[in-house]
Design an enzyme around this catalytic site. Structure first.
Site, PDB file in Angstrom:
ATOM      1  N   ASP A  13       0.829  -1.211   0.000  1.00 50.92           N
ATOM      2  CA  ASP A  13       0.000   0.000   0.000  1.00 50.92           C
ATOM      3  C   ASP A  13       0.864   1.262   0.000  1.00 50.92           C
ATOM      4  O   ASP A  13       1.936   1.278   0.601  1.00 50.92           O
ATOM      5  CB  ASP A  13      -0.900  -0.033   1.256  1.00 50.92           C
ATOM      6  N   ARG A  17       0.209   7.743  -2.509  1.00 54.46           N
ATOM      7  CA  ARG A  17       0.761   8.769  -1.611  1.00 54.46           C
ATOM      8  C   ARG A  17       2.229   9.047  -1.913  1.00 54.46           C
ATOM      9  O   ARG A  17       2.692  10.172  -1.851  1.00 54.46           O
ATOM     10  CB  ARG A  17       0.591   8.343  -0.138  1.00 54.46           C
ATOM     11  N   HIS A  30       2.513   3.664  -9.187  1.00 51.13           N
ATOM     12  CA  HIS A  30       2.326   2.223  -9.383  1.00 51.13           C
ATOM     13  C   HIS A  30       3.552   1.610 -10.088  1.00 51.13           C
ATOM     14  O   HIS A  30       3.949   0.494  -9.795  1.00 51.13           O
ATOM     15  CB  HIS A  30       1.054   1.948 -10.188  1.00 51.13           C
ATOM     16  N   GLU A  60     -12.173  -4.854  -4.647  1.00 51.68           N
ATOM     17  CA  GLU A  60     -12.634  -3.472  -4.451  1.00 51.68           C
ATOM     18  C   GLU A  60     -11.909  -2.506  -5.397  1.00 51.68           C
ATOM     19  O   GLU A  60     -12.427  -1.438  -5.711  1.00 51.68           O
ATOM     20  CB  GLU A  60     -12.396  -3.031  -2.988  1.00 51.68           C
ATOM     21  N   ASN A  61     -10.694  -2.871  -5.833  1.00 54.88           N
ATOM     22  CA  ASN A  61      -9.947  -1.964  -6.722  1.00 54.88           C
ATOM     23  C   ASN A  61     -10.628  -1.738  -8.068  1.00 54.88           C
ATOM     24  O   ASN A  61     -10.337  -0.770  -8.768  1.00 54.88           O
ATOM     25  CB  ASN A  61      -8.513  -2.483  -6.969  1.00 54.88           C
ATOM     26  N   GLU A 200       1.631 -13.617  12.354  1.00 54.14           N
ATOM     27  CA  GLU A 200       2.122 -12.401  12.996  1.00 54.14           C
ATOM     28  C   GLU A 200       1.868 -11.248  12.027  1.00 54.14           C
ATOM     29  O   GLU A 200       1.946 -11.425  10.805  1.00 54.14           O
ATOM     30  CB  GLU A 200       3.629 -12.516  13.291  1.00 54.14           C
TER      31      GLU A 200
END
Ligand code: FPP
Length: 240
Positions: A13, A17, A30, A60-61, A200
Site C-alpha cells: 500500500d 501517496r 504504481h 474493491e480496486n 504475525e
C-alpha cells in the site's frame, strides 16, 4: 536464534501517496511499486523466504477510475510479458489467485503461460492475488462444500477446518507466518482473512515504493522477536 518465516504475505500500500508527495501521477507511483515488487521477490528469495504472497489488485480496486484500472492492468501485462524470463531464470514459481474470470482474456492467457513456464521452479513461490477478496473466497469455499453435501458426497458434520481449507484458493500454500502492510494503514482490507488466524502482523509506515531490502529485513527481525503460541499458554514466563 533467528526464526525465519516460511510464508510471508504483503499488502503493498502507498503507491498513490508516494507519487503525490513528489508531484507525480498515480501511474508513476504504481510503476515504482512494480519495481519494489520485483526487488522484494529477489530480496525475499535471497533471505530464504520460500513463499511470498502479494495483494496486487483487490475486488474493491475495480471501483477505482477507469484510467487507473487500465494503468494497473497495463502494468500487469508488462510484468507478465517482460519480467517473466527474469523471474523464471531466478527460479521463481509464479501463481495467481483471485477471480480470474473478471480479468481480460489476454491477461488470463499471459497468467496461464507464466504459471506453466515456472511450474517446476522451487527457489521461491510467488503468489499474486489479482481481483481477489477474502470474503468472496470464503463464500465460494462454502458453496463448494454445500454442493458436495447436496451431491451426497459428505454430511454437514463432516465439514471441518481442513476440508474448508482445501476449498480455499491458497490450499496448496503452507500456513501464513507473517503478514506485512506498508504505508501506515492498520487494516487487513479483505486480504487472506481465514489464513491470518495465527499469522504475525507487521505494519510499517514505509510507503510501498520505498520498501527495500532493509525494510524486509526489519519485518523479518520483528517476526523473529515474536513469541508464537497459537493459543497455547506462555511457557517462557513473558508477560501476556
Ligand atoms: C496500493 O497503492 C497498491 C495497489 C492498489 C496495487 C499494488 C500494485 C503494485 C505494487 C504495482 C504492480 C501492479 C500489479 C497489478 C502487479 P494505492 O494506490 O492504494 O496507494 P495510496 O493508498 O497511497 O493511494
Amino acid at each position: 536464534m533467528i526464526q525465519l518465516p516460511k510464508h510471508i504475505a504483503i499488502i503493498m500500500d502507498g503507491n498513490g501517496r508516494w507519487a503525490k508527495k513528489r508531484g507525480l501521477s498515480r501511474t508513476q507511483g504504481h510503476r515504482k511499486g512494480l519495481e519494489a515488487l520485483r526487488n522484494t521477490v529477489e530480496n525475499a528469495a535471497e533471505l530464504g523466504v520460500e513463499f511470498l504472497t502479494v495483494f496486487g489488485f483487490s475486488t474493491e480496486n475495480w471501483k477505482r477510475s477507469t484510467d487507473e484500472v487500465s494503468d494497473l492492468m497495463g502494468l500487469l501485462r508488462f510484468y507478465l510479458k517482460n519480467e517473466l524470463q527474469t523471474l523464471h531464470k531466478k527460479g521463481a514459481k509464479l501463481r495467481v489467485i483471485g477471480e480470474r474470470d473478471r480479468l481480460a482474456p489476454d491477461i488470463v492467457k499471459l497468467i496461464e503461460g507464466a504459471e506453466a513456464l515456472t511450474a517446476t521452479n522451487s527457489r521461491i513461490n510467488v503468489t499474486i492475488a489479482l481481483s481477489y477478496g477474502a470474503r468472496s473466497e470464503i463464500v465460494s469455499a462454502s458453496q463448494k462444500l454445500a454442493q458436495r453435501v447436496a451431491n451426497g458426497e459428505i454430511q454437514p458434520g463432516d465439514i471441518n477446518e481442513q476440508l474448508f481449507e482445501d476449498c480455499l484458493m491458497t490450499s496448496d500454500l503452507p500456513p501464513l507466518d507473517l503478514l506485512i502492510r506498508t504505508s501506515g494503514e492498520l487494516r487487513i482490507s479483505n486480504f487472506l482473512l481465514w489464513q491470518i488466524a495465527y499469522s504475525e502482523l507487521v505494519f510499517t509506515d514505509t510507503l510501498w515504493p520505498d520498501f527495500d531490502k532493509a525494510c524486509l529485513e526489519q519485518a523479518l527481525a520483528d517476526y523473529s522477536n515474536r513469541q508464537r503460541r497459537f493459543g497455547a499458554e506462555d511457557v517462557t514466563g513473558a508477560a501476556e
